[in-house]
Design an enzyme around this catalytic site. Structure first.
Site, PDB file in Angstrom:
ATOM      1  N   CYS A 105     -40.195  47.227-127.389  1.00  0.00           N
ATOM      2  CA  CYS A 105     -40.482  45.833-127.765  1.00  0.00           C
ATOM      3  C   CYS A 105     -41.085  45.636-129.147  1.00  0.00           C
ATOM      4  CB  CYS A 105     -41.472  45.236-126.785  1.00  0.00           C
ATOM      5  SG  CYS A 105     -40.796  45.030-125.178  1.00  0.00           S
ATOM      6  N   VAL A 163     -40.100  42.936-131.976  1.00  0.00           N
ATOM      7  CA  VAL A 163     -40.821  41.692-132.255  1.00  0.00           C
ATOM      8  C   VAL A 163     -41.130  41.574-133.745  1.00  0.00           C
ATOM      9  CG1 VAL A 163     -42.938  40.383-131.826  1.00  0.00           C
ATOM     10  CG2 VAL A 163     -41.813  41.553-129.944  1.00  0.00           C
TER      11      VAL A 163
END
Lengths: 475, 455
Positions: free
Chosen positions: A121, A125
């Site tokens: 992730c 991001v």
């Protein structure tokens, strides 16, 4: 706000009511007892199936540790992977320096033939451009220019383990395969198992392909990597699809994908390279296996060997021996789309009724396929597919509308316990039973294994709970 | 590449622990391996064993999907803590923010699951997209009648030990001392700090405490109820028994509530006795001390009698030990009690004091493990050819592949090893591990060499 007072009714009894079930199904934002894993975990599994391939997580290190321990607990094997350990400063400055240093160290320590790099992730991001970073890493000679590095963007906040598997697979083919050349088309069938956590399934595919005299490549092939023989030394890279065969992948005579829902991205890529691709359901149950055998026979142009016909006959014999134990029994199932289609098809063949089917990773296409499968059998008329639901929804279904057995992975054991029914473990992860991944659930032998697991579980229950007059030698 | 433990100057005050951060918690180098978990995991490890609260993970599926109920911390009551609760952050939440989702999730849990409190864990993604978990928790708390507590532990903050420390701070700031009613100290009462009731460890210690008349106010946090932790400040003594990850907590409790702390270990006969005696001394009750001295002598004799048979079987076996925290040194003496020598020892999660204590207890010839990567491990196994490896789950299958008996002493184990009863279990399990006929089978050459066939 007075109505926001904590409910005193939230006792175990209340959780078992229809009233709560309604509220539970109205739940939108919260997930309770999830039945899916994340993209990078799927990517890691995929990456392990290539010869000399080192999985490399671009992201924070905790993710990689979690994937490794989850896979390790399922297979009871060491799982190799590295991470470039992004931390707070990477969040501010980007993860390039971690990625470059990580590549350098990983290459020096583990001498891989290929690095399979995928993101978790954090890198996604902050918008790290791994392709550009990789270019810079090679520019700075962190790794040799000719060391292949396959790339996949696999944030956990999108898709699940099956889509991550797919993205990494596409990345590996993209990185390793040379361009398709019409004069260099090979004679091989490239067989893609999809997100399959049964090493025995992979071995069974290879056996069947051999029996059918098919020139093939299994891609990827984790069977030796995650079920390595104990020879007294630890091999970091104990097998996998060979690099040569990876190089030649786009020159395949054809591709056969054995899971529809964990390979769409790869199939699209292959089609764009004008590689012939066929996709069939996971060959679970007689109809599914028949389709698989027919596809291969069509590819080779040879007759189905007698050995296979006999195998099929033995499976059907096992079905006739044991149909009475499954016919009319009610089942609940949860798991990944391809496994569910196969299991439901098998149950319908045996006259079992798959009453509740929970699939977190459902798609509109899958829903259509499952509904048409259910509509095709009288035993599927009382069935409902619950798309996008979790294991807490499943629990409500089990306690308010009881069935005889739950089929799914180890995470289903709480719901099964609350509903006081047995759980037959099929899927991933299976962390509380041994060796199940060493028994195929695909092919004709898979039919026998599924019967064994399901029927004997029912019979065990009967023996354990029956009163004296009904406790008997013959079941 | 690796911290040079051998050359680490342990007398240098600079490298002794100050704020409670274990100095030997080595940072993982990029690309070196993926052995170590993250701050989020560290916070969960500490807080998750609190049984009657809901643990909500505000993050994508990776964080909760891979971790719900994965630790083997046992509860004698509520099982709510094992429920896998997550907001399952998706792409849209990354773009538009996940605060609304979080708020609704908190309310859903509070209204339908009857928790005593809700812990909300921030993760890499929720922190990076700027969700204000503190604010949402505060808002929710106004609407509810239970505490909603933010745990700001995104994984990227660093290793597990940082998460441990954050959890300690959360407990100190938001839980301990919040109980209603009088704040008088409970005489002869203790808190066990850093005891997570893995495999039911704590239940091997409680009978001894009871027999001695010592009250366990609460464990932080094994088999703990939220309300007991709220009253943790009423205990007379804190006993720190797992690493020094929660040193920050005991220091703060000492300053704010005047609770002294000591270190101890309930692994092994000697350390269990020593810890019980030290507790008695620290509680300052002469009667207690007297009966404790008598009690431990009796228990030691009993336990030694029971394990004598195992000791005969294990005597002079050679082990490699790799663990963290108090176990670093306590396991050395525990193994020694069974006649097992340590060939090599190492740690990734200890303070210099823990490490030094291990070094002092080991035979001077024992090697210190420097390279803690898989590669380093394999090398030392090949060199030392131990009869046994005692470590955590991540080493387990590596050990098996090298045909070396392995005992998990971390959270992957299923049996409790704490206290006198735990020592018996430990000895029994260790014997079964080392003497399994499987190892002999693995060592047989196949097909047999000709010379062996002749025999």
């Amino acid at each position: 706000m007075s109505h926001m007072k904590t409910s005193t009714k939230a006792t175990k009894d209340w959780l078992n009511t229809l009233e709560y079930r309604e509220k539970n199904f109205a739940r939108e934002k919260l997930v309770i007892n999830p039945a899916k894993a994340c993209q990078p975990l799927g990517a890691l599994l995929c990456a392990l199936g290539i010869e000399g391939s080192l999985p490399f997580v671009h992201g924070s290190q905790g993710c990689a540790a979690y994937f490794r321990s989850t896979l390790s607990r399922h297979y009871r094997e060491p799982v190799a992977a590295v991470s470039d350990s992004m931390t707070e400063d990477s969040a501010v400055f980007g993860g390039q320096s971690n990625l470059i240093e990580g590549l350098k160290n990983a290459n020096a320590l583990y001498s891989p033939k290929v690095i399979a790099m995928f993101t978790s992730c954090m890198a996604e991001v902050i918008g790290d451009d791994i392709k550009a970073y990789l270019g810079n890493a090679k520019e700075q000679e962190a790794i040799p220019k000719d060391l292949p590095v396959a790339l996949a963007n696999t944030p956990s906040f999108k898709g699940s383990h099956i889509t991550g598997y797919d993205t990494m697979l596409k990345g590996l083919v993209e990185c390793l395969a040379t361009a398709r050349q019409e004069d260099k088309i090979n004679d091989r069938l490239y067989v893609v198992p999809g997100f399959d956590t049964y090493t025995a399934n992979l071995r069974e595919y290879k056996r069947l392909l051999k029996v059918m005299d098919t020139p093939y490549t299994l891609l990827p092939d984790q069977s030796d990597v995650l079920d390595a023989p104990n020879l007294g030394t630890y091999e970091l890279y104990p097998g996998g699809t060979s690099i040569t065969e990876m190089n030649d992948a786009l020159n395949a005579a054809s591709f056969l994908c054995l899971q529809t829902y964990s390979t769409p991205t790869t199939r699209k890529y292959l089609a764009s390279k004008e590689v012939p691709v066929e996709s069939i359901s996971m060959p679970i149950g007689i109809a599914g296996t028949d389709k698989f055998i027919e596809s291969i026979a069509k590819f080779t142009g040879k007759d189905v060997p007698e050995e296979i016909t006999l195998e099929r006959g033995r499976s059907i014999d096992a079905m006739t021996d044991s149909h009475q134990y499954i016919h009319g029994k009610k089942f609940a199932l949860f798991g990944d789309p391809d496994v569910l289609i196969g299991l439901v098809s098998f149950l319908l063949e045996m006259g079992g009724e798959p009453v509740h089917i929970v699939c977190t990773n459902s798609t509109p296409l899958f829903k259509k396929a499952m509904e048409s499968l259910l509509a095709s059998s009288p035993y599927g008329q009382g069935s409902t597919l619950y798309a996008g639901k979790d294991l807490w929804h499943l629990r409500s279904l089990l306690v308010t509308d009881p069935v005889d057995m739950l089929i799914g992975d180890s995470h289903g054991k709480w719901a099964a316990r609350d509903a006081n029914i047995p759980l037959v473990r099929v899927g991933f992860p299976i962390t509380d039973r041994v060796n199940l991944h060493r028994y195929p659930i695909i092919g004709y032998s898979g039919v026998i294994n599924l019967i064994t697991m399901i029927v004997n579980t029912f019979l065990e229950e009967k023996d354990r709970t029956s009163s004296d007059p009904y406790f008997e030698m013959m079941r | 590449m690796f911290t040079n433990l051998t050359k680490l100057d342990l007398k240098d005050k600079q490298c002794m622990s100050d704020a409670g951060s274990p100095k030997l918690c080595m940072k993982a180098l990029p690309g070196e391996g993926a052995e170590r978990s993250c701050a989020y995991d560290g916070a969960r490890v500490v807080l998750m064993p609190i049984t009657d609260v809901a643990h909500l993970v505000h993050g994508p599926i990776a964080c909760a999907g891979n971790s719900w109920d994965n630790r083997g911390a046992r509860s004698s009551g509520s099982q709510l803590f094992r429920r896998g609760l997550t907001t399952d952050i998706m792409e849209n939440d990354v773009i538009y923010g996940g605060e609304k989702k979080l708020k609704e999730s908190i309310l859903e849990i509070a209204l339908r699951h009857n928790p005593k409190a809700i812990f909300v864990y921030a993760t890499c993604v929720s922190s990076l997209i700027g969700d204000d978990v503190d604010k949402i928790c505060k808002e929710a708390e106004v609407e509810l009648t239970i505490p909603v507590i933010a745990v700001n532990c995104p994984g990227f903050l660093g290793d597990k030990n940082i998460g441990n420390r954050i959890a300690g701070e959360v407990l100190f700031d938001r839980v301990i001392g919040t109980a209603e009613g009088p704040n008088e100290k409970i005489p002869l009462s203790i808190n066990l700090i850093g005891e997570y009731n893995i495999a039911g460890d704590i239940w091997g210690v409680i009978p001894d405490l009871k027999n001695l008349g010592i009250t366990l106010q609460t464990a932080i946090t094994g088999d703990a109820k939220f309300d007991d932790i709220r009253s943790a400040h009423k205990a007379s003594l804190n006993v720190l028994i797992c690493s020094k990850s929660l040193t920050n907590l005991v220091r703060k409790m000492e300053i704010s509530y005047g609770i002294p702390f000591m270190e101890g270990s309930f692994y092994g006969i000697h350390d269990t006795s020593e810890t019980l005696v030290n507790i008695a001394k620290a509680l300052g009750d002469p009667d207690l001390l007297e009966r404790t001295l008598v009690y431990v002598r009796k228990k030691e004799d009993e336990t030694r009698k029971i394990i004598a048979g195992y000791k005969t079987l294990l005597e002079n076996k050679q082990a490699i030990l790799f663990t963290g925290g108090v176990k670093t040194w306590s396991m050395v003496s525990t193994l020694a009690e069974l006649g097992i020598n340590i060939l090599a020892g190492g740690t990734q999660n200890s303070t210099p004091e823990d490490f030094q204590r291990m070094k002092e207890l080991m035979d001077p010839s024992a090697q210190i493990i420097e390279d803690t990567s898989s590669a380093g491990f394999l090398k030392i196994i090949a060199e030392k050819k131990p009869d046994l490896i005692v470590a955590g789950g991540k080493t387990k299958y590596l050990a098996h592949k090298t045909r070396t008996p392995f005992l998990d002493i971390n959270h992957g184990r299923k049996l409790p090893y704490a206290g006198y009863q735990g020592m018996v279990t430990f000895a029994e399990t260790l014997t079964r591990t080392v003497l399994s006929p499987v190892w002999g089978l693995l060592k047989q050459e196949f097909p047999p060499k000709e010379s062996e066939q002749d025999d």
